[in-house]
Design an enzyme around this catalytic site. Sequence first.
Site, PDB file in Angstrom:
ATOM      1  N   CYS A 178       0.812  -1.227   0.000  1.00 60.59           N
ATOM      2  CA  CYS A 178       0.000   0.000   0.000  1.00 60.59           C
ATOM      3  C   CYS A 178       0.843   1.273   0.000  1.00 60.59           C
ATOM      4  O   CYS A 178       0.314   2.364  -0.191  1.00 60.59           O
ATOM      5  CB  CYS A 178      -0.963  -0.014   1.182  1.00 60.59           C
ATOM      6  SG  CYS A 178      -2.042  -1.447   1.175  1.00 60.59           S
ATOM      7  N   HIS A 215      -3.233   7.179   2.094  1.00 63.45           N
ATOM      8  CA  HIS A 215      -3.684   5.869   1.623  1.00 63.45           C
ATOM      9  C   HIS A 215      -5.055   5.585   2.237  1.00 63.45           C
ATOM     10  O   HIS A 215      -5.259   5.748   3.444  1.00 63.45           O
ATOM     11  CB  HIS A 215      -2.656   4.806   2.023  1.00 63.45           C
ATOM     12  CG  HIS A 215      -3.157   3.414   1.875  1.00 63.45           C
ATOM     13  ND1 HIS A 215      -3.772   2.972   0.722  1.00 63.45           N
ATOM     14  CD2 HIS A 215      -3.164   2.361   2.741  1.00 63.45           C
ATOM     15  CE1 HIS A 215      -4.118   1.712   0.882  1.00 63.45           C
ATOM     16  NE2 HIS A 215      -3.777   1.319   2.092  1.00 63.45           N
ATOM     17  N   ASN A 258     -10.079  -0.442   0.312  1.00 60.40           N
ATOM     18  CA  ASN A 258      -8.629  -0.253   0.260  1.00 60.40           C
ATOM     19  C   ASN A 258      -8.098  -0.851  -1.045  1.00 60.40           C
ATOM     20  O   ASN A 258      -8.055  -2.068  -1.195  1.00 60.40           O
ATOM     21  CB  ASN A 258      -8.007  -0.947   1.488  1.00 60.40           C
ATOM     22  CG  ASN A 258      -6.495  -0.905   1.503  1.00 60.40           C
ATOM     23  OD1 ASN A 258      -5.865  -0.559   0.510  1.00 60.40           O
ATOM     24  ND2 ASN A 258      -5.912  -1.283   2.626  1.00 60.40           N
TER      25      ASN A 258
HETATM   26  N1  COA Z   1     -17.904  -8.454  10.374  1.00 63.49           N
HETATM   27  C1  COA Z   1     -18.332  -8.695  11.632  1.00 63.49           C
HETATM   28  N2  COA Z   1     -17.505  -9.000  12.636  1.00 63.49           N
HETATM   29  C2  COA Z   1     -16.194  -9.064  12.368  1.00 63.49           C
HETATM   30  C3  COA Z   1     -15.674  -8.817  11.087  1.00 63.49           C
HETATM   31  C4  COA Z   1     -16.581  -8.518  10.072  1.00 63.49           C
HETATM   32  N3  COA Z   1     -16.205  -8.266   8.814  1.00 63.49           N
HETATM   33  N4  COA Z   1     -14.337  -8.937  11.122  1.00 63.49           N
HETATM   34  C5  COA Z   1     -14.004  -9.240  12.387  1.00 63.49           C
HETATM   35  N5  COA Z   1     -15.135  -9.324  13.137  1.00 63.49           N
HETATM   36  C6  COA Z   1     -15.256  -9.631  14.551  1.00 63.49           C
HETATM   37  C7  COA Z   1     -14.093 -10.400  15.116  1.00 63.49           C
HETATM   38  O1  COA Z   1     -14.234 -11.776  14.868  1.00 63.49           O
HETATM   39  C8  COA Z   1     -14.174 -10.055  16.570  1.00 63.49           C
HETATM   40  O2  COA Z   1     -15.156 -10.863  17.164  1.00 63.49           O
HETATM   41  P1  COA Z   1     -14.945 -11.422  18.656  1.00 63.49           P
HETATM   42  O3  COA Z   1     -14.862 -10.208  19.529  1.00 63.49           O
HETATM   43  O4  COA Z   1     -16.169 -12.236  18.861  1.00 63.49           O
HETATM   44  O5  COA Z   1     -13.677 -12.206  18.604  1.00 63.49           O
HETATM   45  C9  COA Z   1     -14.706  -8.621  16.575  1.00 63.49           C
HETATM   46  O6  COA Z   1     -15.289  -8.408  15.281  1.00 63.49           O
HETATM   47  C10 COA Z   1     -13.641  -7.586  16.817  1.00 63.49           C
HETATM   48  O7  COA Z   1     -12.548  -7.903  15.992  1.00 63.49           O
HETATM   49  P2  COA Z   1     -11.287  -6.978  15.947  1.00 63.49           P
HETATM   50  O8  COA Z   1     -10.281  -7.525  14.980  1.00 63.49           O
HETATM   51  O9  COA Z   1     -10.850  -6.672  17.343  1.00 63.49           O
HETATM   52  O10 COA Z   1     -11.936  -5.647  15.328  1.00 63.49           O
HETATM   53  P3  COA Z   1     -11.308  -4.222  15.181  1.00 63.49           P
HETATM   54  O11 COA Z   1     -12.142  -3.245  15.885  1.00 63.49           O
HETATM   55  O12 COA Z   1      -9.826  -4.222  15.445  1.00 63.49           O
HETATM   56  O13 COA Z   1     -11.483  -3.961  13.621  1.00 63.49           O
HETATM   57  C11 COA Z   1     -10.251  -4.009  11.568  1.00 63.49           C
HETATM   58  C12 COA Z   1     -10.877  -4.825  12.693  1.00 63.49           C
HETATM   59  C13 COA Z   1      -9.607  -4.958  10.578  1.00 63.49           C
HETATM   60  C14 COA Z   1     -11.347  -3.197  10.868  1.00 63.49           C
HETATM   61  C15 COA Z   1      -9.184  -3.027  12.176  1.00 63.49           C
HETATM   62  O14 COA Z   1      -8.303  -3.742  13.011  1.00 63.49           O
HETATM   63  C16 COA Z   1      -8.400  -2.328  11.128  1.00 63.49           C
HETATM   64  O15 COA Z   1      -8.931  -1.526  10.387  1.00 63.49           O
HETATM   65  N6  COA Z   1      -7.078  -2.582  11.030  1.00 63.49           N
HETATM   66  C17 COA Z   1      -6.251  -2.024  10.020  1.00 63.49           C
HETATM   67  C18 COA Z   1      -6.352  -2.874   8.788  1.00 63.49           C
HETATM   68  C19 COA Z   1      -5.826  -2.224   7.558  1.00 63.49           C
HETATM   69  O16 COA Z   1      -6.126  -1.089   7.292  1.00 63.49           O
HETATM   70  N7  COA Z   1      -5.043  -2.981   6.784  1.00 63.49           N
HETATM   71  C20 COA Z   1      -4.484  -2.545   5.575  1.00 63.49           C
HETATM   72  C21 COA Z   1      -3.385  -1.594   5.841  1.00 63.49           C
HETATM   73  S1  COA Z   1      -2.616  -1.131   4.390  1.00 63.49           S
END
Ligand code: COA
Length: 320
Positions: A111, A247, A277
Site C-alpha cells: 500500500c 492511503h 482499500n
Molecule cells: N464483520 C463482523 N464481525 C467481524 C468482522 C466482520 N467483517 N471482522 C471481524 N469481526 C469480529 C471479530 O471476529 C471479533 O469478534 P470477537 O470479539 O467475537 O472475537 C470482533 O469483530 C472484533 O474484531 P477486531 O479484529 O478486534 O476488530 P477491530 O475493531 O480491530 O477492527 C479491523 C478490525 C480490521 C477493521 C481493524 O483492526 C483495522 O482496520 N485494522 C487495520 C487494517 C488495515 O487497514 N489494513 C491494511 C493496511 S494497508
Amino acid sequence: MTSRIIGTGHCVPDTVITNDALSKVVDTSDEWIRSRTGIGCRRVVKEETTSYMAYMAAKKALISANIEAEDIDFIIVATSTPDTIFPNTATCVQKLLNNKKAVCFDLNAACSGFVYALNVAHSHIVAGLAKKVLVIGSESMSKVIDWKDRGTCVLFGDGAGATVVVEDNSGFLHTVVGSDGSKGDAIICDGHSSNSFYGHKEKEHPFTQMNGQDVFTFAVKKVPEIITQVLQEKNINAEDIHWYILHQANERIINSVAKRLKVPMEKFPMNLEHYGNTSAASIPILLDEMNQKGMLKKGQKIIISGFGAGLTWGATLLTW
Ligand code: COA
C-alpha cells in the site's frame, strides 16, 4: 530541477460489491463494516486485469497532461497483484500504449507502492535518467483475498490510478520513506506458488492474512510521525498544507492521524467509502478524482502518505 505531476487518470472495474451483498457471503453487516472502516462498497475485477486498468488509467492521465504516449521514457507500476510474474505490468502497459522507448518495471511496496514509485520517478528525473514518466498504482486485490475470511475480505477493492510526472522547477519538494522487515508478519500474502521440483503441494495459506490491530496501531503512530518529519525538515507548518492525501485504508486511521496532527478533517479527502482499500492504487485514484473536481489548484501544498505490508511507509510533500 525537480519533478511535477502534470496529469492524472484512474480506472475502476464495473462490478460493485456492496456491504449488504458481502453479508450474504460471510457473517458480517453493513453496520459493522461502516462503523469499523468507513467502507460502503468496493469494485471487483471480472473481465478487467491489473494491466488493463493500469493502461486505462495511464491513457486518461496522458490526455490530462496533454502528452503523447510515444514521448514517455519511463513507466513504473506499483503493484502487489500483477497479472503475471513476468512480463511485468509496466511492459504490458507499454505494449497497450504502443510506446517503444520507455524503460518499464514494477515496484512492490504494497500500500506504500505509489509513494515509493513517485520517489523513484523523481529520482530518475533528477538524475537525468528520464524526462516524462508514467507513475501508476494498479491492483486486483480481490485475487489475493480469501472471500471466506470476514476479517480481510470486507476491507479491500480493485482499481488503478495514474500520474504523468515530468521535469520542472517546482513540484516534488521532499520525501521520507522507510521499511521495517522485522514486522512483515503483520500483513502477509504467501501466494499460490509452490516448487514443482518437490511436488505440487498447495500452500496452506495462499491468501492475505492480517493482524488488523497491529496494522492499525502501526499506521496511527507511523503516519503522523513521518508527516511531521517531512514538515519539520522543510520548515513548513501543518496548517500551511492544503490537502493531506492518505492511503485509503480505513476512515478511523485517517481520523486518528488528523487528530494527532491537530489538522481539521476537511483537509483529509476520502473516497474509501466507494472503493475500499485499493492498496497502491488508492492515492492516485483519489488524486485524479480531486483533480477532476477542480480541488487541486496550482501552488497548493500537498502531503501524500502511504503505509502497508512490509511494513513500509512514506510521506511526500508536493506543490501542485
Ligand atoms: N464483520 C463482523 N464481525 C467481524 C468482522 C466482520 N467483517 N471482522 C471481524 N469481526 C469480529 C471479530 O471476529 C471479533 O469478534 P470477537 O470479539 O467475537 O472475537 C470482533 O469483530 C472484533 O474484531 P477486531 O479484529 O478486534 O476488530 P477491530 O475493531 O480491530 O477492527 C479491523 C478490525 C480490521 C477493521 C481493524 O483492526 C483495522 O482496520 N485494522 C487495520 C487494517 C488495515 O487497514 N489494513 C491494511 C493496511 S494497508
